[in-house]
Motif scaffolding. Sequence first.
Motif, short mmCIF file in Angstrom:
data_model
loop_
_atom_site.label_atom_id
_atom_site.label_comp_id
_atom_site.label_asym_id
_atom_site.label_seq_id
_atom_site.Cartn_x
_atom_site.Cartn_y
_atom_site.Cartn_z
N ILE A 129 0.85 -1.20 0.00
CA ILE A 129 0.00 0.00 0.00
C ILE A 129 0.89 1.24 0.00
O ILE A 129 1.80 1.37 0.81
CB ILE A 129 -0.93 0.01 1.23
N SER A 142 -2.36 4.41 -3.65
CA SER A 142 -3.38 3.39 -3.34
C SER A 142 -4.67 4.07 -2.89
O SER A 142 -4.62 5.03 -2.13
CB SER A 142 -2.87 2.45 -2.25
N GLN A 158 -8.07 4.27 -0.84
CA GLN A 158 -8.55 3.74 0.43
C GLN A 158 -10.07 3.89 0.57
O GLN A 158 -10.62 4.95 0.33
CB GLN A 158 -7.87 4.49 1.60
N ASP A 204 -8.10 -0.09 -3.29
CA ASP A 204 -6.96 -0.98 -3.06
C ASP A 204 -7.00 -1.58 -1.66
O ASP A 204 -6.51 -2.67 -1.44
CB ASP A 204 -5.64 -0.21 -3.23
N TYR A 205 -7.55 -0.79 -0.70
CA TYR A 205 -7.56 -1.31 0.68
C TYR A 205 -8.66 -0.64 1.48
O TYR A 205 -9.18 0.42 1.11
CB TYR A 205 -6.20 -1.11 1.36
N LYS A 216 -6.75 -5.34 -1.94
CA LYS A 216 -5.57 -6.13 -1.54
C LYS A 216 -5.61 -6.53 -0.06
O LYS A 216 -5.17 -7.59 0.32
CB LYS A 216 -4.29 -5.31 -1.75
#
Length: 440
Positions: free
Chosen positions: A133, A138, A140, A191-192, A222
């Motif tokens: 990350i 990335s 969020q 991504d997260y 991820k």
Amino acid sequence: MLSLFDLSLQLNGFPMKEAKAELRKIVALSEKEHEAFLENKKVEIVNFHLQNNPFYQELVGSNATNWDNLPVLNKRNLQKPLLKRLSNGYSSKNSYINKTSGSSGDPFIFAKDKYSHALTWASNIYRFGWYGIDFNSSYQARFYGIPMDFIGNKKERFKDFLSHRFRFPIFDLSDGVLEKILKKFQKKKFDYINGYTSSIVLFAKFLQKKNILLKDICPTLKVCMVTSEMLFEEDKILLEQQFGIPIVNEYGASELDLIAFQNPNGEWQVNSETLFVEILDENNQAVPNGTSGRIVITSLFNKAHPFIRYDIGDIGILDEKSTLKKPILKKLIGRTNDIALLPSGKKSPGLTFYYVTKSIIEDDGNVKEFIIKQTKIDTFEIEYVSENELTATQIQKIEKAITIYLESGLKFSFSRKEKLERNENGKLKQFISLIKEIKE
């Protein structure tokens, strides 16, 4: 080339380049070098505050003979005007000022010098990097509270833009709202996930009910980092099942830094680069690794405000295999003020009730979340949100389990709610004691 996130910190006076370089150096130290680094930093930060901070000088008095004689601070020591606690040369203009969430019941305003705060960010960036990350690129999905006033709200939204994150405010997580959140995951390439444990668990339960795997509808995901509230083993299993990605447990405090962060080997690795973490007994003596005690933390770099041997209000255990360079948090037992005092004189962590009731009433997924309040020495109220009212059989089972785990003769009332009260940041405090004797 500095990216937007780093650039915004740099423009606010946080020297990110220098902080990242220093952190890289500390991480590269050998075990033996780290030991020397730690001893030097401890001496340096104590001496700095003894020479430059009248508040700390007064607290220490003539006790500065060795480390173990230094006073242990707590939040109540610090609940006096910030200007009286700042070191010489520091002010609200040249420091980072913020306030703690008050989830432990004792909020207060604190300060960090800008270099120390830059190191906090460097430490965050380094640890999130373990999972691929990058805060600059990335995307969020953020499950957090947000200020409701116009200016505070806009400010936070702007920060979200700079930090490449999309915020889901968590004050209302009814099914209709969770449906909208699900639609965002279908459209956006997150991504997260990062945010409060209880809110993310609620979203996972919603997905479970709909039989949806989040990774199927948002393939870019991820990893998920949960923070601010306890993560129970069965909740972790549920999150892994419904999200299809690794779940990372984070433990931090706004006035300090990230305290522990689960590494890719599944260990809860304590931050030994910017903090020194001790586990102490009630006489302020260090306990052996493997033994539970109060978590007491020293901020090694903060010159604006002393956080030296600061009792954060949590109980924990360091793993026997911990070293000074790589301490491992074996267990976080919960906050010291989340203790139930029982008629027999027994003291039980509030989490005991939580485990007991959780194991029974979640069997069928009916109960979404609940909190337990102690109103008298022998009386407890359980407030819960559920599809259907608890049955008499379920209530009997809970009462029987509580007798086994705690003691007999305790009284319980159960009340079903549309939604539970969270604090102003949107955190859910799972056990609350309303009786005075428990407060220190």
